[in-house]
Motif scaffolding. Structure first.
Motif, PDB file in Angstrom:
ATOM      1  N   LEU B  53       6.411   1.604  -7.760  1.00 49.55           N
ATOM      2  CA  LEU B  53       5.434   1.948  -6.862  1.00 49.55           C
ATOM      3  C   LEU B  53       5.164   3.589  -7.039  1.00 49.55           C
ATOM      4  CD1 LEU B  53       3.460   1.031  -4.395  1.00 49.55           C
ATOM      5  CD2 LEU B  53       5.514   1.368  -2.934  1.00 49.55           C
ATOM      6  N   GLN B  55       7.051   5.686  -5.322  1.00 46.15           N
ATOM      7  CA  GLN B  55       7.816   6.593  -4.160  1.00 46.15           C
ATOM      8  C   GLN B  55       8.645   7.044  -4.600  1.00 46.15           C
ATOM      9  OE1 GLN B  55       7.602   3.384  -1.243  1.00 46.15           O
ATOM     10  NE2 GLN B  55       8.332   4.954   0.404  1.00 46.15           N
ATOM     11  N   PRO B  73       2.063   7.226  -5.973  1.00 45.49           N
ATOM     12  CA  PRO B  73       1.329   5.932  -5.762  1.00 45.49           C
ATOM     13  C   PRO B  73      -0.163   6.172  -5.729  1.00 45.49           C
ATOM     14  CG  PRO B  73       3.202   6.320  -3.938  1.00 45.49           C
ATOM     15  CD  PRO B  73       3.072   7.582  -5.045  1.00 45.49           C
ATOM     16  N   ASP B  74      -0.823   5.251  -6.348  1.00 43.16           N
ATOM     17  CA  ASP B  74      -2.428   5.213  -6.525  1.00 43.16           C
ATOM     18  C   ASP B  74      -2.933   4.003  -6.531  1.00 43.16           C
ATOM     19  OD1 ASP B  74      -1.912   4.141  -9.040  1.00 43.16           O
ATOM     20  OD2 ASP B  74      -1.984   6.017 -10.110  1.00 43.16           O
ATOM     21  N   PRO B  75      -4.341   3.821  -6.698  1.00 49.13           N
ATOM     22  CA  PRO B  75      -4.809   2.393  -6.761  1.00 49.13           C
ATOM     23  C   PRO B  75      -4.391   1.435  -7.839  1.00 49.13           C
ATOM     24  CG  PRO B  75      -6.441   3.825  -6.002  1.00 49.13           C
ATOM     25  CD  PRO B  75      -5.361   4.680  -6.768  1.00 49.13           C
ATOM     26  N   ARG B  77      -1.493   0.252  -8.166  1.00 45.74           N
ATOM     27  CA  ARG B  77      -0.853  -0.975  -7.689  1.00 45.74           C
ATOM     28  C   ARG B  77      -1.026  -1.053  -6.328  1.00 45.74           C
ATOM     29  NH1 ARG B  77       3.096   3.678  -9.463  1.00 45.74           N
ATOM     30  NH2 ARG B  77       1.364   5.048  -9.398  1.00 45.74           N
ATOM     31  N   GLY B  78      -1.158  -2.210  -5.534  1.00 41.01           N
ATOM     32  CA  GLY B  78      -1.078  -2.426  -4.320  1.00 41.01           C
ATOM     33  C   GLY B  78       0.210  -2.771  -3.900  1.00 41.01           C
ATOM     34  N   ILE B  79       0.335  -2.671  -2.280  1.00 46.11           N
ATOM     35  CA  ILE B  79       1.496  -2.958  -1.923  1.00 46.11           C
ATOM     36  C   ILE B  79       1.623  -3.439  -0.624  1.00 46.11           C
ATOM     37  CG2 ILE B  79       1.745  -0.321  -1.164  1.00 46.11           C
ATOM     38  CD1 ILE B  79       4.973  -2.261  -1.674  1.00 46.11           C
ATOM     39  N   VAL B  80       2.476  -4.638  -0.343  1.00 45.89           N
ATOM     40  CA  VAL B  80       2.506  -5.300   0.848  1.00 45.89           C
ATOM     41  C   VAL B  80       4.172  -5.142   1.449  1.00 45.89           C
ATOM     42  CG1 VAL B  80       2.398  -7.386   2.329  1.00 45.89           C
ATOM     43  CG2 VAL B  80       0.600  -6.840   0.496  1.00 45.89           C
ATOM     44  N   ALA B 154      -4.599  -5.507   0.977  1.00 45.24           N
ATOM     45  CA  ALA B 154      -4.409  -5.000  -0.127  1.00 45.24           C
ATOM     46  C   ALA B 154      -5.114  -5.798  -1.293  1.00 45.24           C
ATOM     47  CB  ALA B 154      -2.675  -5.336  -0.536  1.00 45.24           C
ATOM     48  N   SER B 157      -8.801  -4.338  -2.414  1.00 48.30           N
ATOM     49  CA  SER B 157      -8.824  -3.393  -3.397  1.00 48.30           C
ATOM     50  C   SER B 157      -8.614  -3.567  -4.885  1.00 48.30           C
ATOM     51  CB  SER B 157      -7.801  -2.139  -3.038  1.00 48.30           C
ATOM     52  OG  SER B 157      -7.955  -1.784  -1.854  1.00 48.30           O
TER      53      SER B 157
END
Lengths: 284, 296
Positions: B53, B55, B73-75, B77-80, B154, B157
């Motif tokens: 991610l 982070q 973090p940037d678009p 990758r998405g995160i849930v 998520a 995007s």
């Protein structure tokens, strides 16, 4: 066969299970007010019987009589309604001092909470200056900024700014890191996080802090007005003190209290209207 | 099937203080894969996810996502997350729209609306049966609904890689099963590349197309002396045959036997497999061992 048990009905007033209804709550809430007014009326009456010229505990009719020229009649000296002019200038000072402090505290606290570099630079300093007793600065403020409006506004500002900044900073920092990462992965910028994600989330908390700080703001306002002023609610109280004019002081204090209460209530309503999600999130 | 590599990790190490957590991790994930990562608690699953991610950052090694090294973090990758995925001050609809609004508008102006995106958001909400809850705030929803909103948010995007950190961990078993099926359907429908971290082995074996087992329980030629500091490695890498499995699959003998086999190989401190004997059968699996790890 099951017996027919009586349904449970919680007590109205007594015990930990009590569930007072709304009428009960209203009456109970009014009770202390009525008690204190009754007590005062009794004490005042007793003293009047003893000495009709008593100044210490004037009756309500005496207060109305004393306040009438201030509230309803223009002052012969400058044609102003003294009571309303006092109220206006006091509220202006309060709004300027506390309002500016709120805006600055919100901005600085938010940035400190989001940017570690700024936190490192500003946090120890803010913590340090928040320990200065603001009233100790009053002479310095009057000497450097003069005894007119700027000094008083500055006192209120200095008295409320550090604490609000620290609270907004703590609230911003307490936002889970996940929210920042979410914002960035959804394509938001750092500034978007600051003003579109963090700011609305700390706003209701900041308004709560503002409400609490208003108590301190009133204190500094009255103190500043008492020492150097030509008008204002605090000025009037300290002026008429020389004549032991309790019949003016008591209504003025009641009025200040009512103003503070209404301001607090208005801010609470505003917060509830603007941030309806806040109460729900907090109750979890 | 498009065999483009979406995610590639090579020789990645990560330690916290003296404790080595991730030890020479190698991994490639192809587009369209629903890659599940399991492992015993404390093995570093979430650490690996945070590295992906952006982070946190690896001490050594390369992490390439969608052709570019993983930075902040940037678009890409998405995160849930398990929680805190949703913005508490936004309604469900605004949460789902957050991605398009944040990326397309520098400043949010409520009167400037993008009808196409709004229609897409509504159809997404319809798909996840959330239309009735559209104007509610996240705290008014149940845990399962919140996670559905988070997935919709998520997906709006269209991230090249979707990372999920125990997204169903806090849900009750029924809701959890429903969510697993939702996720499998969405994966098929949108041809997503998903990296899914969970501590639930059943879940990992059930929903994934590829199963990775990360574990600190293994041995190598560095020996087992107390001073040898060893972090977790990928000790198992399986291709899973998944053709819209019914939930009854979970009860089948075959499925249970497979789960038990994976558990025995990765989750038991008493059954340590040697690095050379790891079960890395997946075609994209690769392993680069150091001289110390394998002296052959």
């Amino acid at each position: 066969m099951t017996a027919n048990y009586k349904p449970v009905k919680p007590a109205r007033l007594f015990g930990v299970h009590a569930a007072p209804g709304s009428w009960h709550k209203l009456l109970l809430g009014l009770l202390p007010f009525l008690l204190i007014i009754a007590l005062y009326a009794y004490a005042s009456h007793a003293r009047q019987l003893d000495n009709p010229d008593d100044k210490l505990l004037p009756g309500f009719s005496q207060m109305v009589e004393a306040m009438q020229p201030l509230v309803l009649e223009p002052s012969p000296r400058n044609g102003q309604y003294v009571f309303w002019a006092d109220t206006l200038s006091s509220l202006t000072r309060l709004a300027l001092g506390a309002g500016l402090a709120f805006i600055c505290a919100l901005w600085l606290g938010l940035n400190m909470g989001a940017f570690r570099g700024l936190e490192a630079a500003a946090s120890p300093f803010i913590t340090f200056i928040s320990m200065i007793p603001p009233l100790a600065l009053l002479p310095m403020l009057f000497i450097t900024l003069g005894v007119d409006e700027v000094g008083k506004v500055a006192l209120i500002f200095i008295g409320t700014f550090p604490l609000m900044t620290r609270d907004v900073f703590i609230a911003t920092k307490a936002i889970p890191r996940e929210q920042l990462v979410k914002t960035l992965t959804l394509g938001g910028t750092q500034l978007a996080y600051l003003y579109r994600i963090a700011l609305p989330q700390v706003m209701p908390r900041a308004l709560d802090t503002f409400r609490l700080s208003l108590g301190a703001a009133w204190l500094f306002l009255i103190a500043a007005e008492a020492i150097a002023s030509t008008d204002g609610l605090g000025y009037r109280i300290f002026l008429v003190r020389r004549y032991l004019a309790m019949d003016i002081i008591i209504p003025y204090v009641a009025w200040i209290t009512l103003l503070g209460f209404l301001l607090d209530w208005a801010l609470r309503m505003l917060s509830r209207r603007l941030y309806p999600w806040y109460a729900g999130v907090n109750s979890k | 099937m498009n065999q483009q590599i979406k995610l590639s990790i090579e020789d990645v190490y990560k330690s916290y203080g003296d404790k080595l957590v991730l030890d020479n991790i190698d991994l490639k994930v192809a587009a369209g894969e629903l890659c599940t990562l399991v492992g015993p608690s404390g093995c570093g699953k979430s650490t690996l996810l945070r590295l992906l991610l952006g982070q946190e950052f690896a001490d050594a090694g390369n992490i390439i996502i969608d052709g570019a090294p993983a930075r902040h973090p940037d678009p890409h990758r998405g995160i849930v997350y398990q929680k805190y995925s949703l913005f508490p001050h936004m309604t469900v609809f605004d949460n789902v729209m957050a991605g398009t609004r944040l990326s397309k508008q520098a400043w949010y102006l409520p009167w400037r609306r993008d009808e196409a995106d709004e229609a897409l958001a509504v159809s997404m909400l319809e798909r996840l049966r959330l239309v009735d809850a559209m104007h509610k705030f996240p705290h008014e929803l149940s845990g399962g609904m919140q996670q559905r909103v988070a997935i919709a948010q998520a997906l709006m995007s269209k991230p090249p890689v979707l990372l999920m950190d125990e997204p169903f961990g806090a849900l009750d078993p029924d809701t959890r099963e429903q969510m697993q099926i939702y996720l499998m359907e969405l994966h098929e429908e949108h041809k997503l590349t998903i990296f899914f971290v969970t501590h639930d082995l059943d879940e990992a074996c059930y929903i994934g197309t590829r199963l990775l087992v990360l574990s600190q329980y293994y041995t190598d030629d560095r020996g087992d002396a107390p001073l040898v500091s060893r972090g977790a490695k990928i000790v198992g890498d399986y291709r899973l045959a998944r053709e819209a499995l019914p939930t009854t699959e979970k009860a089948s003998v075959q499925f249970k036997a497979f789960v038990e086999q994976v558990r025995a190989n990765g989750f038991s401190p008493n059954n340590r497999c040697h690095v050379r004997d790891f079960n890395l059968k997946h075609p994209h699996s690769f392993q680069t061992l150091t001289r110390q790890e394998s002296q052959l």
